[in-house]
Design a protein around this motif. Structure first.
Motif, short mmCIF file in Angstrom:
data_model
loop_
_atom_site.label_atom_id
_atom_site.label_comp_id
_atom_site.label_asym_id
_atom_site.label_seq_id
_atom_site.Cartn_x
_atom_site.Cartn_y
_atom_site.Cartn_z
N GLY A 69 -75.44 -55.99 55.48
CA GLY A 69 -74.26 -55.20 55.72
C GLY A 69 -74.43 -53.73 55.44
N PRO A 70 -73.38 -52.94 55.65
CA PRO A 70 -73.46 -51.49 55.49
C PRO A 70 -73.78 -51.08 54.06
N ALA A 71 -74.58 -50.02 53.94
CA ALA A 71 -74.89 -49.43 52.63
C ALA A 71 -73.98 -48.23 52.44
N LEU A 72 -73.21 -48.23 51.37
CA LEU A 72 -72.27 -47.14 51.10
C LEU A 72 -73.00 -45.98 50.44
N ALA A 73 -72.79 -44.78 50.96
CA ALA A 73 -73.39 -43.59 50.36
C ALA A 73 -72.97 -43.45 48.91
N SER A 74 -71.73 -43.80 48.60
CA SER A 74 -71.23 -43.66 47.24
C SER A 74 -71.96 -44.55 46.25
N ALA A 75 -72.58 -45.62 46.73
CA ALA A 75 -73.30 -46.54 45.85
C ALA A 75 -74.78 -46.20 45.73
N TRP A 76 -75.32 -45.45 46.71
CA TRP A 76 -76.77 -45.28 46.76
C TRP A 76 -77.24 -43.84 46.66
N LEU A 77 -76.41 -42.87 47.00
CA LEU A 77 -76.87 -41.49 47.10
C LEU A 77 -76.28 -40.63 45.98
N ARG A 78 -77.05 -39.62 45.60
CA ARG A 78 -76.64 -38.73 44.52
C ARG A 78 -76.67 -37.30 45.03
N PRO A 79 -75.50 -36.63 45.09
CA PRO A 79 -75.49 -35.21 45.50
C PRO A 79 -76.06 -34.35 44.38
N LEU A 80 -76.78 -33.30 44.77
CA LEU A 80 -77.35 -32.40 43.77
C LEU A 80 -76.27 -31.56 43.09
N ASP A 81 -75.15 -31.33 43.76
CA ASP A 81 -74.03 -30.61 43.17
C ASP A 81 -73.12 -31.63 42.48
N PRO A 82 -73.01 -31.61 41.16
CA PRO A 82 -72.22 -32.63 40.46
C PRO A 82 -70.73 -32.54 40.74
N ARG A 83 -70.27 -31.46 41.35
CA ARG A 83 -68.85 -31.34 41.67
C ARG A 83 -68.46 -32.17 42.89
N VAL A 84 -69.42 -32.60 43.67
CA VAL A 84 -69.14 -33.42 44.85
C VAL A 84 -68.86 -34.85 44.39
N ARG A 85 -67.71 -35.36 44.78
CA ARG A 85 -67.30 -36.68 44.34
C ARG A 85 -67.27 -37.66 45.50
N PRO A 86 -67.48 -38.96 45.20
CA PRO A 86 -67.31 -39.98 46.24
C PRO A 86 -65.89 -39.92 46.81
N PRO A 87 -65.73 -40.29 48.07
CA PRO A 87 -66.67 -41.00 48.94
C PRO A 87 -67.55 -40.09 49.80
N PHE A 88 -67.78 -38.82 49.36
CA PHE A 88 -68.70 -37.91 50.03
C PHE A 88 -68.28 -37.64 51.48
#
Length: 300
Positions: free
Chosen positions: A257-276
């Motif tokens: 099934g689909p892979a959620l960016a919020s579960a797998w990816l990490r933004p370099l800017d900590p101010r960016v919040r899920p769901p991206f």
């Protein structure tokens, strides 16, 4: 492997995002033939990025775009990329996308083999992200005995299930053989792809994502909502960190099934919040409403 994949990056007036996209391709798909197709950017910063990329040896093409079209010359440039592609597969990327992990030869061979078995011509490579991602993921249907799924829901005004996205892997050889011609809107391309090739397989272990909170254009211009979002969020690129080999290995064995960016990816800017959210406007409910209202007025 060099005969298998070309990468086309489509650009317009987002120089820093373009530089990030190209750098991610060169890190994670170093064997691919890369070309940037620019839609006649007129912003000085973007033109400087294009000149710098060309000086680094990146192929930069500026075909005659359809400047009066709703999406500028995007689809004319996609047609030019398809016509000039000398490889089996072409990865179509926009300048606000990023390749977020190293892509192994087996990833692409699996896609090509699945296309051969099913007759598909497009394959989804994007992580699911944004506020609708979880709801859409619940409607996905796994492909039996293959690391792909079919997306059962789409926001496009097109037949379900999802059959096409502008950012995707495409079987260039099949499309050229069939005389495929890009229409002037993503929804029209989705309808044509659905009729010709059926549902689009989506990778259970994708390798690309849209950078969060990107300034957007409508008909090569900026809406009031887009300008307000940029003022609130800034105009800095907010890339994802590349996945580590261990993270990519876990993704490959995580299930169906689909892979959620919020579960797998990490933004370099900590101010960016899920769901991206990819579109900066979509971060704020009020600006989403304003964008819809302004778009409706323009259409009238």
């Amino acid at each position: 492997m060099t005969a298998l994949l070309s990468v086309a990056v489509y650009s317009f007036n987002r120089g820093p995002w373009l530089a990030n996209c190209v750098a991610s391709v060169r890190r994670n798909l170093p064997f691919a033939a890369l070309t940037v197709f620019d839609d006649s950017s007129d912003e000085a910063g973007t033109r400087a990025v294009l000149a710098d990329l060309a000086a680094q040896g990146v192929a930069v093409a500026v075909p005659d775009g359809a400047r009066g079209a709703r999406h500028g010359g995007l689809y004319a440039n996609m047609q030019a990329a398809l016509a000039g592609c000398g490889t089996r597969l072409i990865l179509n990327l926009q300048d606000d996308a990023q390749v977020v992990r190293p892509v192994a030869p087996g990833d692409l061979q699996a896609v090509a083999g699945h296309m051969d078995r099913t007759g598909a011509a497009f394959c989804g490579v994007l992580f699911a992200q944004g506020r609708r991602a979880r709801a859409a993921a619940r409607r996905a249907v796994p492909v039996p005995d293959a690391p792909f799924h079919i997306q059962g829901n789409s926001s496009l005004r097109a037949p379900r299930p999802l059959a096409y996205r502008d950012v995707a892997l495409a079987d260039a050889a099949r499309l050229r053989r069939d005389g495929w011609t890009y229409a002037g809107a993503e929804s029209a391309n989705a309808r044509a792809a659905r009729a010709a090739y059926g549902a689009m397989p989506m990778m259970d272990a994708p390798f690309a994502a849209f950078v969060p909170e990107v300034p957007t254009f409508r008909a090569r211009g900026r809406t009031l909502a887009a300008r307000l979002a940029e003022r609130l969020l800034g105009r800095a690129v907010k890339p994802f960190a590349d996945m580590t080999p261990a993270e990519a290995a876990r993704l490959g064995s995580a299930g169906r099934g689909p892979a959620l960016a919020s579960a797998w990816l990490r933004p370099l800017d900590p101010r960016v919040r899920p769901p991206f959210e990819p579109n900066a406007v979509d971060v704020f409910a009020a600006l989403r409403w304003l964008e819809r209202a302004e778009t409706a007025l323009r259409r009238r």
